[in-house]
Write a protein that holds these residues in place. Sequence first.
Motif, PDB file in Angstrom:
ATOM      1  N   LEU A 171       0.826  -1.123   0.017  1.00  0.00           N
ATOM      2  CA  LEU A 171       0.231   0.014   0.105  1.00  0.00           C
ATOM      3  C   LEU A 171       0.861   1.306  -0.080  1.00  0.00           C
ATOM      4  O   LEU A 171       0.652   2.174  -0.686  1.00  0.00           O
ATOM      5  N   ALA A 172       1.975   1.121   0.722  1.00  0.00           N
ATOM      6  CA  ALA A 172       2.841   2.286   0.838  1.00  0.00           C
ATOM      7  C   ALA A 172       3.632   2.582  -0.706  1.00  0.00           C
ATOM      8  O   ALA A 172       4.126   3.703  -0.774  1.00  0.00           O
ATOM      9  N   ALA A 173       3.818   1.669  -1.083  1.00  0.00           N
ATOM     10  CA  ALA A 173       4.903   1.462  -2.427  1.00  0.00           C
ATOM     11  C   ALA A 173       4.604   2.520  -3.226  1.00  0.00           C
ATOM     12  O   ALA A 173       5.354   3.416  -3.901  1.00  0.00           O
ATOM     13  N   ASP A 271       3.954   8.808   7.694  1.00  0.00           N
ATOM     14  CA  ASP A 271       3.109   8.016   8.418  1.00  0.00           C
ATOM     15  C   ASP A 271       3.821   6.884   9.397  1.00  0.00           C
ATOM     16  O   ASP A 271       4.063   5.916   8.903  1.00  0.00           O
ATOM     17  N   LEU A 272       4.205   7.490  10.308  1.00  0.00           N
ATOM     18  CA  LEU A 272       5.345   6.778  11.004  1.00  0.00           C
ATOM     19  C   LEU A 272       4.733   6.207  12.453  1.00  0.00           C
ATOM     20  O   LEU A 272       5.504   5.478  12.933  1.00  0.00           O
ATOM     21  N   VAL A 273       3.634   6.386  12.727  1.00  0.00           N
ATOM     22  CA  VAL A 273       3.057   5.730  14.120  1.00  0.00           C
ATOM     23  C   VAL A 273       2.032   4.564  14.005  1.00  0.00           C
ATOM     24  O   VAL A 273       2.097   3.669  14.623  1.00  0.00           O
ATOM     25  N   GLU A 274       1.049   4.713  13.142  1.00  0.00           N
ATOM     26  CA  GLU A 274       0.170   3.891  13.159  1.00  0.00           C
ATOM     27  C   GLU A 274       0.181   2.505  12.323  1.00  0.00           C
ATOM     28  O   GLU A 274      -0.215   1.710  12.628  1.00  0.00           O
ATOM     29  N   ARG A 275       0.974   2.680  11.173  1.00  0.00           N
ATOM     30  CA  ARG A 275       0.836   1.680  10.264  1.00  0.00           C
ATOM     31  C   ARG A 275       2.106   0.777  10.517  1.00  0.00           C
ATOM     32  O   ARG A 275       3.123   1.038  11.022  1.00  0.00           O
ATOM     33  N   PRO A 276       1.867  -0.669  10.273  1.00  0.00           N
ATOM     34  CA  PRO A 276       2.920  -1.614  10.521  1.00  0.00           C
ATOM     35  C   PRO A 276       4.481  -1.116   9.736  1.00  0.00           C
ATOM     36  O   PRO A 276       5.374  -1.185  10.262  1.00  0.00           O
ATOM     37  N   PHE A 277       4.183  -0.600   8.370  1.00  0.00           N
ATOM     38  CA  PHE A 277       5.416  -0.042   7.655  1.00  0.00           C
ATOM     39  C   PHE A 277       5.541   1.299   7.776  1.00  0.00           C
ATOM     40  O   PHE A 277       5.111   2.157   6.861  1.00  0.00           O
ATOM     41  N   GLY A 278       5.812   2.025   9.013  1.00  0.00           N
ATOM     42  CA  GLY A 278       5.912   3.145   9.243  1.00  0.00           C
ATOM     43  C   GLY A 278       7.069   3.819   8.254  1.00  0.00           C
ATOM     44  O   GLY A 278       8.216   3.466   8.162  1.00  0.00           O
ATOM     45  N   GLY A 314      19.386  18.590  -3.633  1.00  0.00           N
ATOM     46  CA  GLY A 314      19.314  18.440  -2.059  1.00  0.00           C
ATOM     47  C   GLY A 314      19.790  16.833  -2.119  1.00  0.00           C
ATOM     48  O   GLY A 314      20.092  16.336  -2.452  1.00  0.00           O
ATOM     49  N   ARG A 315      19.013  16.465  -1.036  1.00  0.00           N
ATOM     50  CA  ARG A 315      18.463  15.153  -0.545  1.00  0.00           C
ATOM     51  C   ARG A 315      17.318  14.721  -0.444  1.00  0.00           C
ATOM     52  O   ARG A 315      16.530  15.139   0.156  1.00  0.00           O
ATOM     53  N   CYS A 316      17.030  13.429  -0.855  1.00  0.00           N
ATOM     54  CA  CYS A 316      15.579  12.578  -0.866  1.00  0.00           C
ATOM     55  C   CYS A 316      15.858  11.874   0.387  1.00  0.00           C
ATOM     56  O   CYS A 316      16.690  10.949   0.283  1.00  0.00           O
ATOM     57  N   THR A 317      15.326  12.394   1.542  1.00  0.00           N
ATOM     58  CA  THR A 317      15.408  11.322   2.745  1.00  0.00           C
ATOM     59  C   THR A 317      14.419  10.491   3.153  1.00  0.00           C
ATOM     60  O   THR A 317      13.163  10.990   2.887  1.00  0.00           O
ATOM     61  N   PHE A 318      14.628   9.422   3.179  1.00  0.00           N
ATOM     62  CA  PHE A 318      13.625   8.230   3.319  1.00  0.00           C
ATOM     63  C   PHE A 318      13.993   7.158   4.319  1.00  0.00           C
ATOM     64  O   PHE A 318      15.148   6.786   4.555  1.00  0.00           O
ATOM     65  N   HIS A 319      13.112   7.302   5.568  1.00  0.00           N
ATOM     66  CA  HIS A 319      13.430   6.316   6.421  1.00  0.00           C
ATOM     67  C   HIS A 319      12.148   5.473   6.964  1.00  0.00           C
ATOM     68  O   HIS A 319      10.676   5.786   6.463  1.00  0.00           O
ATOM     69  N   THR A 320      12.478   4.203   7.093  1.00  0.00           N
ATOM     70  CA  THR A 320      11.314   3.188   7.485  1.00  0.00           C
ATOM     71  C   THR A 320      11.634   2.332   8.816  1.00  0.00           C
ATOM     72  O   THR A 320      12.655   2.142   9.192  1.00  0.00           O
ATOM     73  N   GLN A 321      10.506   2.136   9.675  1.00  0.00           N
ATOM     74  CA  GLN A 321      10.596   1.544  10.814  1.00  0.00           C
ATOM     75  C   GLN A 321      10.417   0.122  10.368  1.00  0.00           C
ATOM     76  O   GLN A 321       9.730  -0.375   9.408  1.00  0.00           O
ATOM     77  N   PRO A 322      11.428  -0.831  10.992  1.00  0.00           N
ATOM     78  CA  PRO A 322      12.150  -0.715  12.091  1.00  0.00           C
ATOM     79  C   PRO A 322      13.687  -0.365  11.775  1.00  0.00           C
ATOM     80  O   PRO A 322      14.648  -0.179  12.897  1.00  0.00           O
ATOM     81  N   PHE A 411       8.737   7.263  16.803  1.00  0.00           N
ATOM     82  CA  PHE A 411       9.221   5.847  16.852  1.00  0.00           C
ATOM     83  C   PHE A 411       8.853   5.138  17.878  1.00  0.00           C
ATOM     84  O   PHE A 411       8.553   4.092  17.727  1.00  0.00           O
ATOM     85  N   VAL A 412       8.946   5.637  19.293  1.00  0.00           N
ATOM     86  CA  VAL A 412       8.514   4.993  20.320  1.00  0.00           C
ATOM     87  C   VAL A 412       7.190   4.645  20.541  1.00  0.00           C
ATOM     88  O   VAL A 412       6.816   3.563  20.793  1.00  0.00           O
ATOM     89  N   ARG A 413       6.499   5.460  19.938  1.00  0.00           N
ATOM     90  CA  ARG A 413       5.008   5.297  19.919  1.00  0.00           C
ATOM     91  C   ARG A 413       4.504   4.276  18.944  1.00  0.00           C
ATOM     92  O   ARG A 413       3.816   3.267  18.871  1.00  0.00           O
ATOM     93  N   TRP A 414       5.404   4.215  17.732  1.00  0.00           N
ATOM     94  CA  TRP A 414       5.241   2.931  16.770  1.00  0.00           C
ATOM     95  C   TRP A 414       5.690   1.723  17.385  1.00  0.00           C
ATOM     96  O   TRP A 414       4.900   0.525  17.274  1.00  0.00           O
ATOM     97  N   TYR A 415       6.713   1.659  17.945  1.00  0.00           N
ATOM     98  CA  TYR A 415       7.186   0.530  18.609  1.00  0.00           C
ATOM     99  C   TYR A 415       6.179  -0.113  19.698  1.00  0.00           C
ATOM    100  O   TYR A 415       5.784  -1.178  19.718  1.00  0.00           O
TER     101      TYR A 415
END
Length: 423
Positions: A171-173, A271-278, A314-322, A411-415
């Motif tokens: 869904l995120a892809a 979308d960093l908190v609620e979804r499994p793939f934050g 510039g920089r395209c910054t991308f991070h994913t949990q976890p 991140f802590v809330r996602w965890y």
Amino acid sequence: MTDQLVGDPAAGRRTNILDHLDHRTPGHSLPGALYTDPEVFETEIDLLWRRRWLFVGTVAEVPEPGDYLTFDVAGSSVLVIRDDDEQVRAFHNVCRHRGSRLVAPGNGSVGNLVCGYHSWTYATDGSLRYAPQLSPDIDRACLGLRPVALREVGGLIYCSLAATPDGDLDLAADQIRDYLTPHRLDRAKVAAQVDLVEEGNWKLVLENNRECYHCEGGHPELTCTFFPTWGLSEDQVPDRLRADHDRYLFAEADLMRRCDELGIPHRLVEDLVERPFGFRIQREPLDGVGESFSIDGSRLVGRLLGDLADPQLGRCTFHTQPNAWIHLLADHVVTFSVTPLSPDRTLVRTTWLVHEEAVEGVDYDVEALTAVWRATNEQDATFVRNTQLGVADPAYVPGPYNEAERHVDYFVRWYDAQIRSEV
């Protein structure tokens, strides 16, 4: 309850981690035991690392048929290989005969996968090709390598050890792919890769990455191009950094204009908190010349990635949990993956990618290309080590996050949410 816990150690461990989470003060760092307790660590491995999508590498690391990489996590070894039909696949690195590892940790290239124990041989698509003296009554079609779920998004490879992976990455892809595509990782190559074992819990490694509150005094090389006011709202910018912030706002406006003209997406998607793939993705400006992670911000690679013609992106910054954060620039890409080794040891793998036709010594110098992030990683390793020592101290009391640390709080809330969703 006592009888239940004696009969089911995993249930006892889950009760333990929930108890610690229930005593967490919202908006504060985690209780010390969540960074140090071996039982907590084992529960995290079971509930998160064996069930979530994990970043394992890029297609640039397996460019040709037979090229492979391994990713060891949660007691499992995953073999990612490009098959003879150019498809990237993932398998458990376990022979179907008596369980021997097929390949050693790292990268390599093979024609077929041959077990060194009894010479069982597998094609690059995982099918069993040869098994000496195997009874003709046994169906060889049932003895192919066990697959591991794999998804490729814009050249980034994610795997899941779950028997039935969640569909959240799919869904995120669609929201992510257009940000990555201009950099054409399928036409990139590995210029360097460095493994660093940090002496701290994996969550401390991620928390350290999720804020730049420490950057002004902690990362002199990085802040030559990484604006020190990143993450601060207007009312939080101190007077001493006002000139830096004004320069950031000017650079941001200029970058947005460039991206709009080129049709390159840049706006924040988070979308960093609620979804499994934050996840979080955004294109942001660099200081100085605005081209790359160098001391003055000028490009480090003469050949730009893909078909990009403008180095000032510039920089395209991308991070994913976890376990990942990634910076995509016009001239190169830097990927970071995190793998927990023990409650107080974490592997951080950093990989630098350049255009496949860039020539070392002509278009780029490896030492110059990697200098900023090698220094930054070593500095972060010190911060993580010192924090691990502190959270293990009986005097540690969780402290409050400020606005500049909101991504740490996310991140802590996602965890917390992901642990509870799996218990």
